[in-house]
Design a protein around this motif. Sequence first.
Motif, PDB file in Angstrom:
ATOM      1  N   CYS A 160     -37.231  70.498 -12.809  1.00 56.27           N
ATOM      2  CA  CYS A 160     -36.524  70.563 -11.641  1.00 56.27           C
ATOM      3  C   CYS A 160     -36.176  69.322 -10.819  1.00 56.27           C
ATOM      4  O   CYS A 160     -34.995  69.066 -10.305  1.00 56.27           O
ATOM      5  CB  CYS A 160     -37.339  71.302 -10.571  1.00 56.27           C
ATOM      6  N   TYR A 161     -36.991  68.179 -10.823  1.00 54.14           N
ATOM      7  CA  TYR A 161     -36.785  66.918 -10.176  1.00 54.14           C
ATOM      8  C   TYR A 161     -35.635  66.163 -11.135  1.00 54.14           C
ATOM      9  O   TYR A 161     -34.846  65.342 -10.382  1.00 54.14           O
ATOM     10  CB  TYR A 161     -38.013  66.137  -9.977  1.00 54.14           C
ATOM     11  N   ALA A 162     -35.675  66.460 -12.185  1.00 52.21           N
ATOM     12  CA  ALA A 162     -34.531  65.603 -13.205  1.00 52.21           C
ATOM     13  C   ALA A 162     -33.202  66.129 -12.698  1.00 52.21           C
ATOM     14  O   ALA A 162     -32.242  65.474 -12.440  1.00 52.21           O
ATOM     15  CB  ALA A 162     -34.690  65.994 -14.616  1.00 52.21           C
ATOM     16  N   ALA A 163     -33.255  67.434 -12.462  1.00 50.25           N
ATOM     17  CA  ALA A 163     -31.995  68.153 -12.037  1.00 50.25           C
ATOM     18  C   ALA A 163     -31.703  67.619 -10.747  1.00 50.25           C
ATOM     19  O   ALA A 163     -30.378  67.527 -10.261  1.00 50.25           O
ATOM     20  CB  ALA A 163     -32.182  69.704 -12.145  1.00 50.25           C
ATOM     21  N   GLY A 164     -32.522  67.726 -10.046  1.00 53.35           N
ATOM     22  CA  GLY A 164     -32.529  66.798  -8.399  1.00 53.35           C
ATOM     23  C   GLY A 164     -31.812  65.590  -8.424  1.00 53.35           C
ATOM     24  O   GLY A 164     -30.940  65.312  -7.752  1.00 53.35           O
ATOM     25  N   PHE A 165     -32.386  64.683  -9.347  1.00 49.16           N
ATOM     26  CA  PHE A 165     -31.622  63.494  -9.682  1.00 49.16           C
ATOM     27  C   PHE A 165     -30.259  63.435  -9.911  1.00 49.16           C
ATOM     28  O   PHE A 165     -29.461  62.935  -9.310  1.00 49.16           O
ATOM     29  CB  PHE A 165     -32.544  62.782 -10.652  1.00 49.16           C
ATOM     30  N   PHE A 166     -29.879  64.455 -11.128  1.00 47.96           N
ATOM     31  CA  PHE A 166     -28.532  64.655 -11.438  1.00 47.96           C
ATOM     32  C   PHE A 166     -27.699  65.063 -10.376  1.00 47.96           C
ATOM     33  O   PHE A 166     -26.493  64.685 -10.276  1.00 47.96           O
ATOM     34  CB  PHE A 166     -28.653  65.425 -12.548  1.00 47.96           C
ATOM     35  N   LEU A 167     -27.933  66.071  -9.615  1.00 52.95           N
ATOM     36  CA  LEU A 167     -27.248  66.506  -8.232  1.00 52.95           C
ATOM     37  C   LEU A 167     -27.163  65.429  -7.401  1.00 52.95           C
ATOM     38  O   LEU A 167     -25.907  65.221  -6.723  1.00 52.95           O
ATOM     39  CB  LEU A 167     -28.151  67.879  -7.721  1.00 52.95           C
ATOM     40  N   SER A 168     -28.053  64.700  -7.344  1.00 56.05           N
ATOM     41  CA  SER A 168     -28.013  63.442  -6.135  1.00 56.05           C
ATOM     42  C   SER A 168     -26.938  62.504  -6.584  1.00 56.05           C
ATOM     43  O   SER A 168     -26.135  62.254  -5.739  1.00 56.05           O
ATOM     44  CB  SER A 168     -29.572  62.846  -5.730  1.00 56.05           C
ATOM     45  N   PHE A 169     -26.843  62.131  -7.804  1.00 58.15           N
ATOM     46  CA  PHE A 169     -25.892  61.241  -8.187  1.00 58.15           C
ATOM     47  C   PHE A 169     -24.557  61.966  -8.113  1.00 58.15           C
ATOM     48  O   PHE A 169     -23.677  60.899  -7.541  1.00 58.15           O
ATOM     49  CB  PHE A 169     -26.266  61.040  -9.809  1.00 58.15           C
TER      50      PHE A 169
END
Length: 203
Positions: free
Chosen positions: A181-190
């Motif tokens: 979930c937090y990996a997806a959050g990092f990608f979304l933030s990018f």
Amino acid sequence: MMNYFSIKQISYKAILAVSMILFFVCYYLDKVIDPSKTEFVFVVGYMFAIMLAAFWSIINYIDYLRINPLYKTYDSIDQFVRALDTTDDEKMEIKTMMVDYVTDQKELGKDEDKAISEIISQFKNEELHKSNNKDVFFVHVHRYLLGLGVLLLIFGLLIYIVAKMFNGNVFLMVLQITLLCYAAGFFLSFVMYNILNKVLIKK
């Protein structure tokens, strides 16, 4: 390459860590406790963890924003020279040139503050005229979000494999979901950061 995997580039790490821990704890307890008894508590916990992550994403982006010093106002030559994005030797040369100009203008009877304002304005106009970068903001590419997102994704998948070996261990499964979930959050933030970058800079 290190720019992609440097955790040091993350600002306000404590807020992100609290968000991840809270999400993990709520998710784990949600799995091991009868959800009908504590459903509201877990929903609040999830929401707070997500809000913390969103808050971190905002302030992390803001922390990297820098206003082009050529667009700011200054009260003194020292203040202006300190703000310039250049080497110490170049700063010294610029300061010497500006001080000499102000000294000459004072000898001609001009007010010192007016002379300082004039030379700073002249320098800024000259730099903006010859510079290719006239953007008001200096933005960051935030590549570290991609690298750290990939790392979390890899760790999450490895933990998933280990969890399968232990017949779906709840602790490991929850940890895996949290990391993904937090990996997806990092990608979304990018993605969001780069959209904001394009809004803030001229194309």
